[in-house]
Design an enzyme around this catalytic site. Structure first.
Site, short mmCIF file in Angstrom:
data_model
loop_
_atom_site.label_atom_id
_atom_site.label_comp_id
_atom_site.label_asym_id
_atom_site.label_seq_id
_atom_site.Cartn_x
_atom_site.Cartn_y
_atom_site.Cartn_z
N TRP A 50 -1.90 19.35 -7.96
CA TRP A 50 -2.01 18.03 -8.58
C TRP A 50 -3.48 17.92 -8.96
CZ3 TRP A 50 -4.57 13.36 -8.12
CH2 TRP A 50 -3.98 12.27 -8.79
N LYS A 85 3.99 12.94 -4.25
CA LYS A 85 4.59 12.18 -3.15
C LYS A 85 3.56 11.80 -2.11
CE LYS A 85 8.61 11.40 -0.69
NZ LYS A 85 8.78 10.13 -1.36
N ASN A 98 -6.30 22.39 -0.76
CA ASN A 98 -5.75 21.07 -1.05
C ASN A 98 -6.79 20.05 -0.62
OD1 ASN A 98 -4.27 18.68 -1.17
ND2 ASN A 98 -3.27 19.04 0.79
N GLY A 99 -7.31 19.28 -1.57
CA GLY A 99 -8.33 18.29 -1.21
C GLY A 99 -9.40 18.23 -2.28
N GLU A 131 8.40 4.53 -12.48
CA GLU A 131 8.05 5.85 -11.93
C GLU A 131 8.88 6.98 -12.53
OE1 GLU A 131 6.78 5.90 -7.30
OE2 GLU A 131 8.78 5.17 -7.68
N LYS A 158 10.40 1.57 -9.22
CA LYS A 158 11.32 2.72 -9.32
C LYS A 158 11.59 3.06 -10.77
CE LYS A 158 11.16 4.17 -6.27
NZ LYS A 158 10.44 3.68 -5.18
N GLU A 205 9.77 -3.58 -6.15
CA GLU A 205 10.16 -2.21 -5.85
C GLU A 205 11.13 -1.67 -6.92
OE1 GLU A 205 9.18 0.13 -4.13
OE2 GLU A 205 10.87 1.48 -3.85
N ARG A 229 4.43 17.67 -3.76
CA ARG A 229 3.02 17.33 -3.54
C ARG A 229 2.17 17.46 -4.80
NH1 ARG A 229 1.68 17.01 1.68
NH2 ARG A 229 -0.48 17.35 1.13
N CYS A 265 -1.33 18.36 -3.89
CA CYS A 265 -1.36 19.83 -3.86
C CYS A 265 -0.62 20.33 -2.62
CB CYS A 265 -2.77 20.42 -3.83
SG CYS A 265 -3.75 19.99 -5.27
N HIS A 306 5.46 -18.81 -16.11
CA HIS A 306 4.00 -18.77 -16.31
C HIS A 306 3.57 -17.53 -17.08
CE1 HIS A 306 3.60 -22.24 -13.74
NE2 HIS A 306 4.46 -21.66 -12.92
#
Ligand code: G6P
Length: 615
Positions: free
Chosen positions: A75, A610, A101-102, A495, A492, A488, A27, A2, A511
């Site tokens: 968010w 983010k 925010n929280g 995402e 990417k 990574e 955010r 947020c 395996h």
């Protein structure tokens, strides 16, 4: 998660709030809302969707006049993303308006108590409960807004950055913080409020970052009044002069922030080692390490905690620290570490890695380690962030603002700084000869130019992206230093393009993942010359014989893998431990192009944020 933004002063608040929300959209972007107060009317507009939806709706539905305004980009935590659950929220009387925010963890019991006293609720949010709690306290005890906020906050459990105003007090906004960031921009008889400084950077360079459990009363014509929420003690604002400039937070001609940030990496890496790496003098100078050298040299082990991409940088660091400095390292997801009763002693050094410096789990892991007496070192990008302040010492990456939700330059600059630390410790411990140390320093100085070279493959990568853009799955394989790069690369891709992707150590392919390989499966293999090359070539052969499609990242001039692979992308040669700084680049570009071709929102992928300030 947020983003919050607010303004009180002599300017029109609406454009400041809207532009600020656009800058804070990284955010969270499930819904957005704005409120304007023109001295008489509270004009509120909220909508599911992005800030651009809010602009369309607000322009047609409300008066956008007013010199006081608040905005929020959400968010979702409590309640699905819809118009009603969007912020701002009003109290039952309509006098108080809040953005938050929280998370208020004990909101359910407070809600029940308020309902018993006749309060009603429109939304499912914890925030609407908080604003009504403030109202109840204010009325019951006949308090001013600031005092009521303080009393109410002492009854809640959770995390918050809030801004509240009372329409009967048009010259004042009250803000408070615990766990979520809150910056106050101090102008000439005007105040700005935001989750970070980007919304107000073009108006003022003067900012106050609230500490946890602090609140501030921002009243026109008066200096900021800071108080401790718990004991009402007066706190003194530390007004910082910001270094951020507007250019850094705009796209600068690129289609997306992500692409801009990928291309910024040569400069970002250089900025990370500038003034620290003095190759001609054979010195690495890092104040945060120099002042606590003994802690590192006497450490039993280094524990690295982080989340997401920063955790991958931590994995690369594990290889570097153990290989070069011969210090045992454990890399942990902060979210697991904090809850699994880990053994931590005073002889441990904990390194917390975080781009934003705000990740809730990483912060909690730091707190735990400090309680157990470990020395805690932070590697953060955002200056003045909560993690930067919570650690005993640290080093900033100086990558500049990273706005694309998918992290790129943060990763390579984190690796850069961790490499500097490992090299310094290796030298101090006598693990390195002068000549080997010098060779490393010189090669590190060459990295920005080599990253530049790696970026030249962009047109080729775009062609490869076109071939695989419709794939449903993708495997990423790497060994040694390039195993975390494979992780990574896969992160990417998933995402931002929503293609299912997995990273694996190349040898582990046998395996399990090998069962997935057929002629439809693209497999990205990192097969650079240094680092178990022959073994990776064998893996490539195994994939080939099962008809998998091979996209290989190889060292310039490679012949062997070229013969086997469907596509090769070259990167310049370098020392093995520095290869992640180069091999990461094509993987970032590949996921970027695939996401663009699939019509995905590259900078704001669905469901992500983010800065993850909730656990
Ligand atoms: C989120 C972001 C990732 C980031 C992770 C850790 O998941 O989307 O890009 O790597 O948080 O964030 P931090 O700021 O602590 O590095």
């Amino acid at each position: 998660m947020c983003g919050i933004v607010g303004y009180i002063g002599h300017r029109d608040a609406y454009p400041i709030i809207i532009k600020g929300l656009q800058r804070l959209e990284y955010r969270g972007y499930d819904s957005a809302g704005v409120v304007l107060f023109d001295g008489e009317n509270v004009n509120l507009c909220k909508t599911k969707g992005k800030v651009e939806d809010l602009v369309l709706k607000s322009k047609s539905e409300i008066s956008t006049n007013g010199h006081l305004g608040l905005g929020h980009t959400r968010w979702a935590t409590h309640g699905i993303p819809n118009d009603v659950n969007s912020h701002p929220h009003c109290s039952n009387s309509g006098d108080l308006v809040i953005i938050h925010n929280g998370i208020i963890e004990n909101y359910a019991s407070i809600k029940t108590a308020l309902e018993e006293r006749g309060y009603t609720f429109e939304s499912d949010t914890d925030t609407e409960v908080l604003v009504n709690l403030i109202e109840e306290v204010k009325k019951k005890e006949n308090l001013k807004l600031g005092k009521a906020v303080q009393v109410a906050l002492n009854q809640v459990v959770g995390a918050y950055a809030i801004a509240v105003f009372d329409k009967n007090k048009p010259d004042e906004i009250v803000v408070a913080k615990l766990g979520s960031p809150l910056a106050i921009g101090v102008g000439d008889n005007e105040y700005f409020i935001a989750s970070d400084a980007s919304p107000f950077i073009e108006y003022t360079n003067n900012a106050v970052y609230l500490e946890d459990e602090e609140m501030a009363i921002l009243r026109l014509g008066k200096e900021i009044k800071l108080r401790k929420i718990k004991d009402d003690a007066i706190a003194y604002p530390n007004i910082l002069e910001l270094q951020l400039n507007l250019e850094e937070i705009e796209k600068g001609g690129y289609d997306h922030f992500m692409l801009k940030e990928i291309y910024e990496q040569p400069r970002a890496i250089l900025d990370t080692y500038r003034g620290r790496l003095l190759a001609d003098q054979g010195i690495i100078r890092m104040a945060g390490i120099d002042q606590h050298l003994e802690k590192f040299l006497n450490a039993n082990r280094i524990i690295i905690v982080a989340c997401g991409t920063s955790w991958h940088a931590g994995l690369v660091a594990e290889y570097i620290f153990e290989d070069l400095a011969r210090i045992p390292v454990e890399v942990e997801y902060a979210s697991e570490f904090r809850y699994r009763n880990p053994v931590i002693t005073e002889k441990d050094v904990l390194i917390a890695i975080s781009q934003s410096g705000e990740t809730a789990d990483t912060l909690a892991a730091i707190k735990l380690a400090k309680e157990k007496g470990a020395f805690v070192f932070g590697v953060c990008n955002v200056v003045g962030s909560s993690i930067a302040r919570a650690t005993h010492a640290g080093a900033y990456t100086h990558a500049g603002p990273e706005i694309g939700v998918a992290s790129t330059k943060a990763f390579t600059t984190q690796i850069t700084i961790l490499t500097l630390i490992a090299l310094k410790l290796a030298k101090e411990k006598g693990e390195f000869s002068e000549s080997k140390f010098h060779e490393f320093l010189t090669e590190l100085e060459n990295i920005p130019a080599k990253v530049e070279k790696a970026l030249e493959s962009n047109p080729l990568i775009e062609i490869i992206a076109d071939v695989y853009k419709d794939s449903s799955n993708c495997l990423y394989l790497g060994r040694g230093y390039n195993f975390p790069v494979a992780l990574e690369g896969a992160l990417k891709l998933k995402e931002i393009s929503y293609i299912h992707a997995e990273g694996y150590p190349a040898a582990e392919m046998k395996h399990g993942p090998i069962a997935l390989i057929d002629e439809h499966m693209p497999i990205v293999v990192i097969a650079t010359k240094k680092g178990h090359y022959e073994k990776v070539v064998s893996n490539v052969q195994e994939i080939k014989s099962r008809k998998g499609k091979i996209i290989a990242v190889v060292t310039e001039g490679d012949v062997q893998v070229r013969e086997l692979a469907d596509h090769v992308i070259e990167v310049p040669e370098t020392i093995e431990s520095l290869t992640p700084l180069l091999t990461t680049i094509p993987l970032q570009l590949l996921s970027y192009h695939i996401a663009v071709m699939r019509g995905c929102n590259v900078d704001q992928p669905r469901n992500l944020a983010k800065s993850v300030t909730v656990e």
